[in-house]
Each structure stands twice: as structure tokens, then as C-alpha cells.
Scaffold this motif. Structure first.
Motif, short mmCIF file in Angstrom:
data_model
loop_
_atom_site.label_atom_id
_atom_site.label_comp_id
_atom_site.label_asym_id
_atom_site.label_seq_id
_atom_site.Cartn_x
_atom_site.Cartn_y
_atom_site.Cartn_z
N UNK A 149 0.83 -1.20 0.00
CA UNK A 149 0.00 0.00 0.00
C UNK A 149 0.87 1.26 0.00
N UNK A 150 0.64 2.12 -0.98
CA UNK A 150 1.49 3.30 -1.16
C UNK A 150 0.93 4.57 -0.56
N UNK A 151 -0.18 4.48 0.15
CA UNK A 151 -0.80 5.69 0.69
C UNK A 151 0.03 6.28 1.83
N UNK A 152 0.04 7.59 1.90
CA UNK A 152 0.75 8.29 2.96
C UNK A 152 -0.09 8.23 4.23
N UNK B 91 4.69 5.90 3.65
CA UNK B 91 4.00 4.85 2.91
C UNK B 91 3.38 3.88 3.90
N UNK B 92 2.11 3.59 3.70
CA UNK B 92 1.39 2.70 4.61
C UNK B 92 2.06 1.33 4.71
N UNK C 143 0.77 0.63 -8.45
CA UNK C 143 0.29 1.34 -7.27
C UNK C 143 -0.87 0.56 -6.70
N UNK C 144 -0.74 0.20 -5.43
CA UNK C 144 -1.79 -0.57 -4.77
C UNK C 144 -2.17 0.07 -3.45
N UNK C 145 -3.26 -0.41 -2.91
CA UNK C 145 -3.71 0.11 -1.63
C UNK C 145 -4.34 -1.00 -0.80
N UNK D 277 -8.09 5.20 -5.65
CA UNK D 277 -8.99 5.56 -6.75
C UNK D 277 -8.69 6.97 -7.26
N UNK D 278 -8.29 7.85 -6.36
CA UNK D 278 -7.96 9.20 -6.75
C UNK D 278 -6.66 9.21 -7.59
N UNK D 279 -5.69 8.41 -7.17
CA UNK D 279 -4.44 8.28 -7.94
C UNK D 279 -4.72 7.80 -9.36
N UNK D 280 -5.57 6.79 -9.43
CA UNK D 280 -5.89 6.19 -10.72
C UNK D 280 -6.61 7.19 -11.62
#
Ligand code: ZN
Length: 247
Positions: free
Chosen positions: A115-118, A124-125, A146-148, A157-160
């Protein structure tokens, strides 16, 4: 076959040593590379009318098929009396010069995406992903996984969405090659013609550091091993191997 010259023997020896020293050339690829070095430098076996054939390599390296094949009655047979042509095929196909998505990821292979979310604490998560996709760099065409995790699917979804938008209005270039072509570093052969023979859809990928190696020819007999197929594309010199070219 005439006796090879001292120059050829020396070049052969250097090529074999370089193949062994190359960490990208191992296993079956090394075996096929050694066969090609002997063929192209020492002319053993001699070149056929259309160049050397994949089948000739298979006859020497894998004279007894190890993989079952479909016979004309649609049954799987061991095909024990025929060389394992497809094995050479596979080795060369895996070494086709190309852009490989997985070679471009930090882990270098599948299953490394986290998961790449901050998060408030970490850049990074890092949790196991439940969703993943590739985002394309509109400037280079390179792709990045990029995964979450379950908690960060909104972020993903916002990244995509943002990436889709960024790519919609521009022409995305083809990414430069980053995989394959290991044997081509050592063996002088008309590789583009061979790769087109192995994959008719192959077109030369962009190269970052001008990578070019013309010359001798290995032909692929695709469906029927008895019918050699000469790959298309522009004609290339078949004997461009010059003394000192591979110093
Ligand atoms: Zn997460």
C-alpha cells in the motif's frame, strides 16, 4: 569446416568467458548462448542457406524432447524422438529485448507491491494490497504499480483517476527497453530479425543508450520445424562480423 583462425579462437574464448561472467546469462540461456558463440564465431555448425536454425541448436542441446507435444490425432505424446525445439524457442523468447513492467518495479518482480498511501506517521502505509493497478508516467511511458490496502482504496482511486486524466490529453511515448537482450550483448547476430521471427508483433523498443548489434542470422521455424521461416524486416548484412569488432 576449416580450422578456425587464432583470432577466432581467441574471440570465442573471450565470448564464452563473458557469457559466464554475465549475471543475466544463466541456465538454459547460457547453454544457448554457448551454442551461438560456437556457431557464429567458429562456424560450427556451419551457417545454413538462411542462417543457423533454432532447430539445429535444439538438436545439439536437447536432442530428446522433455515436454509432451500434441500429435496429429490431438493426443499428448512424449515426442521422444524429436529435439526439444520449443525449449530453445522459450529461452530466446524470454530474452527478447523489451520493456518489462516487472523489471521496472522496485522489487523487480510480482508480489512486491504494498500500500502506497501516505499516513500521518509514515511516508507509505506498507500494508498488503487489496487493489492494485499500473499508473503510466505521461512523460516517459514507464509504468509503476500502485496498490492500496482496504483502508486506502479512496486514495488509490484518486491516484488512478488523476493518472488517467494526465494521460488522456498527451501522446504517451513507448517506454525504453529494460529487459531481455542479454545474449545480444555478447553474440553478433541479426537479433531484430530473430525477435520478429519469435514474436511477429515485436518492434524495436526505444533504447536509452543506443543499443545496436547487427549481423549473423538465426532463423526460427515456428509452427513446423521442417519449414524454416526467415524473419521479415529490412535486409541486413549477414556477415558483418569483422576482426576486432568484439574487442
Ligand atoms: Zn494502506
Amino acid at each position: 569446416m576449416t580450422d578456425p583462425s587464432y583470432t577466432d579462437l581467441r574471440r570465442y574464448n573471450q565470448t564464452i568467458a563473458a557469457l559466464h561472467a554475465d549475471p543475466d546469462v544463466t541456465g538454459d540461456l547460457l547453454l544457448v548462448g554457448m551454442w551461438l558463440a560456437r556457431a557464429t564465431i567458429l562456424r560450427d555448425p556451419p551457417e545454413g542457406e538462411n542462417g543457423w536454425s533454432v532447430e539445429a541448436a535444439a538438436r545439439d542441446l536437447y536432442p530428446v524432447a522433455t515436454r509432451p507435444a500434441m500429435n496429429s490425432f490431438g493426443q499428448w505424446t512424449a515426442q521422444e524422438t524429436r529435439p526439444d525445439v520449443w525449449r530453445v524457442h522459450d529461452v530466446l523468447t524470454k530474452d527478447i529485448r523489451r520493456y518489462d513492467l516487472w523489471a521496472d518495479q522496485p522489487g523487480g518482480k510480482r508480489g512486491h507491491t504494498v500500500c502506497g498511501a501516505k499516513t500521518p506517521r509514515k511516508p507509505r502505509c506498507g500494508k498488503t494490497v487489496t487493489v492494485a493497478t499500473t499508473l503510466t508516467d505521461p512523460a516517459t511511458g514507464r509504468r509503476r504499480m500502485v496498490g492500496a490496502c482496504r483502508r486506502h482504496t479512496d486514495w488509490w482511486q484518486e491516484q488512478t483517476r488523476a493518472n488517467r486524466e494526465a494521460c488522456a490529453s498527451v501522446e504517451i511515448p513507448r517506454p525504453p527497453a529494460n529487459a531481455g537482450g542479454a545474449l545480444a550483448r555478447h553474440i553478433s547476430l541479426d537479433w531484430p530479425a530473430l525477435w520478429q521471427g519469435l514474436d511477429p508483433k515485436w518492434v524495436p523498443p526505444p533504447e536509452v543508450d543506443g543499443w545496436e548489434r547487427p549481423a549473423l542470422r538465426l532463423v526460427v521455424s515456428s509452427a513446423s520445424p521442417s519449414q524454416p521461416m526467415v524473419a521479415g524486416g529490412p535486409p541486413r548484412p549477414r556477415f558483418a562480423l569483422i576482426d576486432g569488432a568484439l574487442s
